[in-house]
Design an enzyme around this catalytic site. Sequence first.
Site, PDB file in Angstrom:
ATOM      1  N   ARG A   1     -14.498 -14.084   8.621  1.00 54.50           N
ATOM      2  CA  ARG A   1     -13.413 -15.123   8.582  1.00 54.50           C
ATOM      3  C   ARG A   1     -12.774 -14.864  10.015  1.00 54.50           C
ATOM      4  O   ARG A   1     -12.732 -14.187  10.771  1.00 54.50           O
ATOM      5  CB  ARG A   1     -12.374 -15.840   8.212  1.00 54.50           C
TER       6      ARG A   1
ATOM      7  N   GLY B   1      -5.411 -14.722  -0.777  1.00 54.34           N
ATOM      8  CA  GLY B   1      -3.805 -15.216  -1.450  1.00 54.34           C
ATOM      9  C   GLY B   1      -4.684 -15.148  -3.241  1.00 54.34           C
ATOM     10  O   GLY B   1      -3.695 -14.478  -3.737  1.00 54.34           O
ATOM     11  N   ARG B   2      -5.569 -15.672  -3.341  1.00 58.79           N
ATOM     12  CA  ARG B   2      -5.997 -16.003  -4.602  1.00 58.79           C
ATOM     13  C   ARG B   2      -7.181 -16.162  -4.424  1.00 58.79           C
ATOM     14  O   ARG B   2      -7.970 -17.130  -5.661  1.00 58.79           O
ATOM     15  CB  ARG B   2      -5.751 -17.367  -5.313  1.00 58.79           C
TER      16      ARG B   2
ATOM     17  N   ASP C   1     -13.663 -23.279   2.633  1.00 65.78           N
ATOM     18  CA  ASP C   1     -12.159 -23.479   2.401  1.00 65.78           C
ATOM     19  C   ASP C   1     -11.476 -24.816   1.866  1.00 65.78           C
ATOM     20  O   ASP C   1     -11.119 -25.505   2.680  1.00 65.78           O
ATOM     21  CB  ASP C   1     -11.242 -22.809   2.508  1.00 65.78           C
TER      22      ASP C   1
ATOM     23  N   ASP D   1      -8.436 -18.722   9.877  1.00 62.39           N
ATOM     24  CA  ASP D   1      -8.336 -18.574   8.460  1.00 62.39           C
ATOM     25  C   ASP D   1      -8.968 -18.899   7.553  1.00 62.39           C
ATOM     26  O   ASP D   1      -9.375 -18.636   6.620  1.00 62.39           O
ATOM     27  CB  ASP D   1      -7.049 -17.747   7.976  1.00 62.39           C
ATOM     28  N   ASN D   2      -9.657 -20.429   8.260  1.00 65.23           N
ATOM     29  CA  ASN D   2     -10.891 -21.189   7.502  1.00 65.23           C
ATOM     30  C   ASN D   2     -11.798 -21.691   8.117  1.00 65.23           C
ATOM     31  O   ASN D   2     -12.462 -22.080   8.326  1.00 65.23           O
ATOM     32  CB  ASN D   2     -10.156 -22.803   7.140  1.00 65.23           C
TER      33      ASN D   2
HETATM   34  P1  AMP Z   1      -5.646 -21.976   2.588  1.00 65.36           P
HETATM   35  O1  AMP Z   1      -4.714 -23.443   3.379  1.00 65.36           O
HETATM   36  O2  AMP Z   1      -5.768 -22.438   1.284  1.00 65.36           O
HETATM   37  O3  AMP Z   1      -6.161 -21.759   3.812  1.00 65.36           O
HETATM   38  O4  AMP Z   1      -4.079 -20.937   2.437  1.00 65.36           O
HETATM   39  C1  AMP Z   1      -3.653 -19.904   3.971  1.00 65.36           C
HETATM   40  C2  AMP Z   1      -3.223 -18.922   2.957  1.00 65.36           C
HETATM   41  O5  AMP Z   1      -2.574 -18.851   1.307  1.00 65.36           O
HETATM   42  C3  AMP Z   1      -3.925 -17.813   2.647  1.00 65.36           C
HETATM   43  O6  AMP Z   1      -3.707 -16.429   2.719  1.00 65.36           O
HETATM   44  C4  AMP Z   1      -4.658 -18.357   0.995  1.00 65.36           C
HETATM   45  O7  AMP Z   1      -4.978 -16.868   0.177  1.00 65.36           O
HETATM   46  C5  AMP Z   1      -3.036 -18.361   0.369  1.00 65.36           C
HETATM   47  N1  AMP Z   1      -2.748 -19.241  -0.538  1.00 65.36           N
HETATM   48  C6  AMP Z   1      -2.554 -20.283  -0.439  1.00 65.36           C
HETATM   49  N2  AMP Z   1      -2.526 -20.876  -1.803  1.00 65.36           N
HETATM   50  C7  AMP Z   1      -2.075 -20.013  -2.451  1.00 65.36           C
HETATM   51  C8  AMP Z   1      -2.018 -19.489  -3.627  1.00 65.36           C
HETATM   52  N3  AMP Z   1      -1.534 -20.309  -5.120  1.00 65.36           N
HETATM   53  N4  AMP Z   1      -1.728 -18.178  -4.416  1.00 65.36           N
HETATM   54  C9  AMP Z   1      -1.635 -16.899  -3.596  1.00 65.36           C
HETATM   55  N5  AMP Z   1      -1.968 -17.127  -1.730  1.00 65.36           N
HETATM   56  C10 AMP Z   1      -2.450 -18.371  -2.027  1.00 65.36           C
HETATM   57 MG    MG Z   2      -8.384 -20.551   3.517  1.00 71.40          MG
END
Ligand code: AMP
Ligand code: MG
Length: 519
Positions: free
Chosen positions: A201, A103-104, A281, A271-272
Site C-alpha cells: 500500500r 492488525g488483522r 480493503d 493505508d488503503n
Molecule cells: P482499516 O480502517 O480497516 O483500514 O484499518 C486501519 C488499521 O486498523 C489497520 O492497521 C488495521 O489492521 C487495524 N484494524 C482494524 N480492525 C482491526 C481489528 N479488529 N483488529 C486489529 N486491528 C484492526
Molecule cells: Mg486498512
Amino acid sequence: MRPLIFDNRFVRELPGDTDGINMPRQVYDALWSSVQPTPVANPQLLAYSSEVATLLGWTDADMQHPDFAQVFGGNQLMTGMQPYAACYGGHQFGGWAGQLGDGRAMSLGETINNAGERWELQLKGAGSTPYSRRADGRAVLRSSVREFLCSEAMHHLGIPTTRALSLVATGDGVVRDMFYDGNPQVEPGAIVCRVAPSFIRFGNFELPTSRGDIGLLEQLVDFTIARDYPELHGDTQEKRGQWFLEICRRTAVMIAHWMRVGFVHGVMNTDNMSILGLTIDYGPYGWLEDYDPMWTPNTTDAQGKRYSYGQQPYIGHWNLARLKDALKPVISDVSVLDAGSQVYADTYSETFGTMLAAKFGIRELSDEDAPWINSAFELLHKTEVDMTLFFRNLAMLDVQQPTLTPLYPAFYRDDLLQRNHAEWDNWLQHYCRRLQQDNLPTGERQQRMNAVNPRFVLRNYLAQQAIDQAASGDNSLITELLTVLRHPYDEQAQYATFAEKRPEWARHKAGCSMLSCSS
Ligand code: AMP
Ligand code: MG
C-alpha cells in the site's frame, strides 16, 4: 487438497522482524513481522469463488476438502506458507497516523500458478499481530460477507480489485460495538481469504520515510518495482520515475471506474491505497442508490464527508501527493514527481470522459456536451433517481419519440418525479436530439451503453439481506448474489428482483444506508 507452489519473495528479500513476539508494539528496521494465525473453534466453509480457485489451480473438490476450512480458518498451514503481517503507516482522514500495519490481516504466502502468475494469499480476521494495537485481530461475519461479495462483484464489473477466494466461519464469537454507542454484542466471526499479486500500500512507503529510514524505503521501492512492475526498464532512477507515474495512472483509472458504477470506497486512507491500483480493503463501502455526490456510507465520515462519492477523484490526487512525499528521498528527478499530478489528472479526465460518453451512448464528448450532461446530473440529484437504473434504462429510450416511461423504475419519489416531469421531458428532447446527431444504429448504441452501465451491482440492502440470512445459518443468498454478480452487464431476467431499486424499508436501516467502521 492439491499442494500449492510458494515463492515467498516479500519475506525472503526484505528485512523482517522474526522475534515472534505477538504484542502490540512499534516495529523498526523491518517491513514485516512473522506471525501465526490464532486457531478457531470450528471453521466452516460458507462460500468460495470458483474463478479464484481456478486461478490457483484448485477444483471444487479441493475447496470442499476438509483441510481447506482448517487452513483458511487459520488452524493449519500448508507446506510452503510463511505467515507475516506487513508493517506500514498511513494518513487517516487527512492526518498522519503513524504505524498501522496488518492488525488483522496476515499473508500466508505468494503462490505461483500454472501460468506462472504470482498470487499472494491473505487471511483477514485470523487473529492478532504486533499491529493489532488495542483490537482483537478478528473480523465479524457481516464485514467478511461484504468483503467477499464485493471483491468478486468489482472484478466482474471490470474494475481492478483484490480478489476473494473464500469465506470461512470461525465458530467463535467476536464482540463489537457496531454503533459505538456502548452496546457491544457478540457476533459470529468469519475469515476471508483475499488474493492479489501484491498487498503493498502507499502506507508501506510512508512509514520508513516518516522515520527517516531511507535505506529501508529504498529496499522496498526497488523490491516493488522488481516484483510487481517487472515490465519497467532503464536504470534504477528511470525505473523509479516511471513506476511512480504508472501508479498515478493506475489510481486514476481505478477511481474513474468507481465513479462509473457509483461505488463509494468509504475509507480512502493512504493505508488503503494499493500500489498496483487495485481496490483494496472493503470496509464501510457502499453503492450509490439515488445519485448524490455528497453521499458517504461511512458513519464515521458523516460530518466531514471527506470520502463521499464526489470527493473520490480529489482524494485520489491527495493520496498520491502523500505517496510523492514518501518517495522524494529516493527519486532524484523532482520533475518526475511533479509530473505525477498531471498524469493523474489527464488520465482521470480522459478515462472518465470516455466512460461518460459510453454511459450516455454517444460517440465522443465535446465541450458543447457539458451543459446537458451537467443538467442530467443535477436532475438526477434533485429528483432522487437511482443512478444504476437510470443509466441502464436510458438505453431503452426510443430516440425518435422519447418518453420518460422506461426511466420510471429509477425514481425513488413520485412527488419529485411529478414536480420535475416537465424539466425531465425537456432534457430528454435535448438528449435525443444529441443522439440523433451521432446517428449510431440503435443496436450499437445500446450495446455500447450496456457494456458500461451494469444491470446489477451489490446493492447495499442486498448485501445486508445476505448477511442476515447467513447469520441464521442460510448461505444461499450469498451464493445466489455471487452467481448474479458474475454477469453484471447481462439482463438475466430471472434475477430481475436483484436489479430493483432499494425498497423503502431499507432507506434508513443500518447496514443498508449507513455503515460503521466497526468490523
Ligand atoms: P482499516 O480502517 O480497516 O483500514 O484499518 C486501519 C488499521 O486498523 C489497520 O492497521 C488495521 O489492521 C487495524 N484494524 C482494524 N480492525 C482491526 C481489528 N479488529 N483488529 C486489529 N486491528 C484492526
Ligand atoms: Mg486498512
